[in-house]
Design a protein around this motif. Structure first.
Motif, PDB file in Angstrom:
ATOM      1  N   ASN A  85     -12.402   8.541  -8.465  1.00 38.49           N
ATOM      2  CA  ASN A  85     -13.429   9.332  -7.795  1.00 38.49           C
ATOM      3  C   ASN A  85     -14.000   8.644  -6.561  1.00 38.49           C
ATOM      4  O   ASN A  85     -14.952   9.128  -5.977  1.00 38.49           O
ATOM      5  N   GLN A  86     -13.423   7.513  -6.208  1.00 41.81           N
ATOM      6  CA  GLN A  86     -13.967   6.789  -5.065  1.00 41.81           C
ATOM      7  C   GLN A  86     -13.521   7.404  -3.750  1.00 41.81           C
ATOM      8  O   GLN A  86     -12.943   8.487  -3.715  1.00 41.81           O
ATOM      9  N   ALA A  87     -13.762   6.705  -2.665  1.00 41.77           N
ATOM     10  CA  ALA A  87     -13.609   7.241  -1.313  1.00 41.77           C
ATOM     11  C   ALA A  87     -12.187   7.713  -1.024  1.00 41.77           C
ATOM     12  O   ALA A  87     -11.211   7.207  -1.580  1.00 41.77           O
ATOM     13  N   ASP A  88     -12.099   8.662  -0.118  1.00 44.16           N
ATOM     14  CA  ASP A  88     -10.813   9.126   0.384  1.00 44.16           C
ATOM     15  C   ASP A  88     -10.188   8.002   1.204  1.00 44.16           C
ATOM     16  O   ASP A  88     -10.799   7.470   2.133  1.00 44.16           O
ATOM     17  N   MET A  89      -8.959   7.655   0.858  1.00 43.45           N
ATOM     18  CA  MET A  89      -8.298   6.527   1.500  1.00 43.45           C
ATOM     19  C   MET A  89      -7.516   6.935   2.751  1.00 43.45           C
ATOM     20  O   MET A  89      -6.959   6.089   3.437  1.00 43.45           O
TER      21      MET A  89
ATOM     22  N   LEU B  78      -2.954   3.942  -3.864  1.00 43.16           N
ATOM     23  CA  LEU B  78      -3.977   4.644  -3.079  1.00 43.16           C
ATOM     24  C   LEU B  78      -3.378   5.327  -1.860  1.00 43.16           C
ATOM     25  O   LEU B  78      -3.770   6.439  -1.499  1.00 43.16           O
ATOM     26  N   LEU B  79      -2.429   4.667  -1.221  1.00 39.98           N
ATOM     27  CA  LEU B  79      -1.770   5.263  -0.064  1.00 39.98           C
ATOM     28  C   LEU B  79      -1.052   6.558  -0.441  1.00 39.98           C
ATOM     29  O   LEU B  79      -1.143   7.576   0.250  1.00 39.98           O
ATOM     30  N   LEU B  80      -0.354   6.519  -1.554  1.00 35.89           N
ATOM     31  CA  LEU B  80       0.425   7.686  -1.960  1.00 35.89           C
ATOM     32  C   LEU B  80      -0.454   8.837  -2.437  1.00 35.89           C
ATOM     33  O   LEU B  80       0.030   9.962  -2.605  1.00 35.89           O
ATOM     34  N   SER B  81      -1.755   8.560  -2.628  1.00 32.90           N
ATOM     35  CA  SER B  81      -2.679   9.630  -3.003  1.00 32.90           C
ATOM     36  C   SER B  81      -3.243  10.359  -1.790  1.00 32.90           C
ATOM     37  O   SER B  81      -3.955  11.353  -1.937  1.00 32.90           O
ATOM     38  N   CYS B  82      -2.939   9.846  -0.584  1.00 32.58           N
ATOM     39  CA  CYS B  82      -3.483  10.442   0.636  1.00 32.58           C
ATOM     40  C   CYS B  82      -2.839  11.799   0.913  1.00 32.58           C
ATOM     41  O   CYS B  82      -1.630  11.977   0.718  1.00 32.58           O
ATOM     42  N   GLU B  83      -3.644  12.711   1.370  1.00 31.72           N
ATOM     43  CA  GLU B  83      -3.162  14.037   1.771  1.00 31.72           C
ATOM     44  C   GLU B  83      -3.731  14.394   3.143  1.00 31.72           C
ATOM     45  O   GLU B  83      -4.954  14.517   3.276  1.00 31.72           O
ATOM     46  N   PRO B  84      -2.887  14.525   4.129  1.00 31.45           N
ATOM     47  CA  PRO B  84      -1.435  14.330   4.057  1.00 31.45           C
ATOM     48  C   PRO B  84      -1.063  12.852   4.085  1.00 31.45           C
ATOM     49  O   PRO B  84      -1.864  12.014   4.534  1.00 31.45           O
ATOM     50  N   LEU B  85       0.124  12.541   3.631  1.00 33.88           N
ATOM     51  CA  LEU B  85       0.596  11.165   3.665  1.00 33.88           C
ATOM     52  C   LEU B  85       0.898  10.779   5.113  1.00 33.88           C
ATOM     53  O   LEU B  85       1.635  11.502   5.802  1.00 33.88           O
TER      54      LEU B  85
ATOM     55  N   LEU C 214       1.156  -4.538   1.605  1.00 35.31           N
ATOM     56  CA  LEU C 214       0.334  -3.864   0.611  1.00 35.31           C
ATOM     57  C   LEU C 214       0.478  -4.566  -0.722  1.00 35.31           C
ATOM     58  O   LEU C 214       1.465  -5.263  -0.967  1.00 35.31           O
ATOM     59  N   CYS C 215      -0.523  -4.382  -1.598  1.00 33.60           N
ATOM     60  CA  CYS C 215      -0.333  -4.716  -2.998  1.00 33.60           C
ATOM     61  C   CYS C 215      -0.029  -3.413  -3.723  1.00 33.60           C
ATOM     62  O   CYS C 215      -0.112  -2.320  -3.150  1.00 33.60           O
TER      63      CYS C 215
END
Length: 401
Positions: free
Chosen positions: A272-276, A298-305, A291-292
């Motif tokens: 539920n934290q910030a939009d990455m 977190l990157l792959l949760s971005c929309e759009p990627l 990246l770790c």
């Protein structure tokens, strides 16, 4: 034929000019440089010409205890007073490290003395609960680098001006409010390198770094930043390292010049934290990205990627690996968004599935691939065969078990 002159016992070093001898002394500690004053009359005042001054006292410091078993805080303070009283040259480097037992008025005076002598590189590690820096510090035109490690709240007043400051390192600093942050960074017109490490963000709602000359920015391990926004606007930034927990939000703008980015989110994770999207979109123009595993998730949760159209090197390290948390999308999705990738290093578990449509970078660009934590099992072998079959430009393929 000229007779050989017997030079045994001749002191050639003492015959050198003051400028050379003081330069030699600058490679010694300040304590050792002062001790040379007992050698002879020639050396009596040479320590006053040294441009590098380093004073360090801590009751727990092993070096001080071993060499000065009977020394006290008063001995240390008198030593610093004496050196600065007799010191006759400008100061290039001034480093001061002291604990809570050292008198704050003396510290104030020592810093003021360094400023009066045109200090260029100031390194202060002061473990006091309360302290106010000399007003002259905030208008010091000679400062080129400033490194602060403090145990007190830093209140930066209005009207600060550091016209020649290029390097700013802040360690364990707690800012008074947003204005202190704004006053500090807006005053440094020549700033090129900033390091923010283990700083307390409890009083900050917006940590804003907007700077046109900044080239390197490092943010590490801040505290109490859950309500803080990081706002970065740095059009000439070439290197960005972020190793920290997630904060309330991110705004990264004008990072078109970025060359290398290292994004390592710590193990604390909350869906539920910030939009990455902003932070990864901000570094999408980097040529090299590290990246770790948590950062990848977190990157792959971005929309759009984001599309990493200029990235040629990608490193994903097994730091804070979220093996207990499923990653629905794996490295294969990121590869499809990295058309120019030439070098890839990754932890084999992060390649979740083998895409039916081979990423274009693997077909024509990838020259070097390093796979970590490889195992002698069917899944790993299938991944290796897939890479060898489709790696049209592959030159080096390294597997580490």
């Amino acid at each position: 034929m000229a007779k050989n002159v017997n030079m045994k016992g001749v002191d050639r070093i003492s015959g050198l000019p003051d400028s050379i001898l003081s330069h030699i002394l600058s490679f010694l500690s300040t304590e050792e440089a002062v001790q040379t004053s007992v050698l002879s009359k020639r050396w009596r005042n040479l320590f006053t010409l040294v441009s590098n001054l380093n004073f360090e006292f801590d009751e727990k410091h092993i070096h001080w205890r071993k060499r000065h078993k009977s020394s006290t805080v008063r001995t240390f303070m008198c030593f610093v007073d004496r050196v600065l009283f007799f010191h006759a040259a400008n100061v290039d480097n001034f480093r001061l490290k002291c604990g809570k037992r050292v008198d704050s008025d003396r510290i104030y005076g020592w810093i003021s003395a360094a400023i009066r002598r045109g200090v260029k590189h100031l390194d202060l590690n002061i473990s006091l609960d309360k302290f106010t820096f000399p007003g002259a510090l905030f208008s010091c035109r000679t400062l080129v680098s400033l490194k602060l490690e403090t145990g007190f709240v830093l209140d930066v007043p209005k009207g600060v001006h550091f016209p020649n400051l290029e390097t700013l390192h802040l360690y364990k600093v707690k800012f008074l409010n947003d204005d202190s942050v704004k006053n500090l960074f807006s005053s440094c017109t020549s700033l090129a390198d900033v390091v923010i490490c283990r700083c307390n963000m409890k009083n900050i709602s917006s940590f804003n770094i907007s700077h046109h000359s900044l080239k390197r920015l490092t943010i590490l391990y801040s505290f109490d930043g859950s309500n803080c926004w990081f706002m970065i606007d740095t059009p000439n930034l070439a290197y960005f390292r972020y190793n920290d927990d997630m904060v309330a939000g991110y705004s990264l703008e004008n990072l078109e010049s970025i060359v290398k980015a290292d994004i390592q989110f710590s193990i604390k994770y909350d869906d539920n934290q910030a939009d990455m999207t902003s932070i990864f979109q901000g570094v999408s123009m980097a040529s090299s990205l590290s990246l770790c595993a948590t950062s990848l998730k977190l990157l792959l949760s971005c929309e759009p990627l984001p599309v990493f159209s200029t990235m040629v090197e990608l490193n994903i390290w097994p730091v804070n690996l979220w093996l207990g948390h499923s990653i629905d999308k794996g490295l294969e999705l990121l590869l499809s968004r990295s058309p120019q990738l030439e070098k890839l290093c990754f932890f084999q578990q992060l390649l979740i599935s083998l895409p039916e449509e081979v990423p274009s970078c693997l077909l024509s660009k990838l020259k070097a691939i390093y796979i970590l934590s490889f195992k002698n099992d069917e899944d790993c072998m299938r991944k290796a065969k897939y890479i060898l079959k489709n790696g049209g430009a592959l030159e080096n393929f390294t597997i580490r078990t």
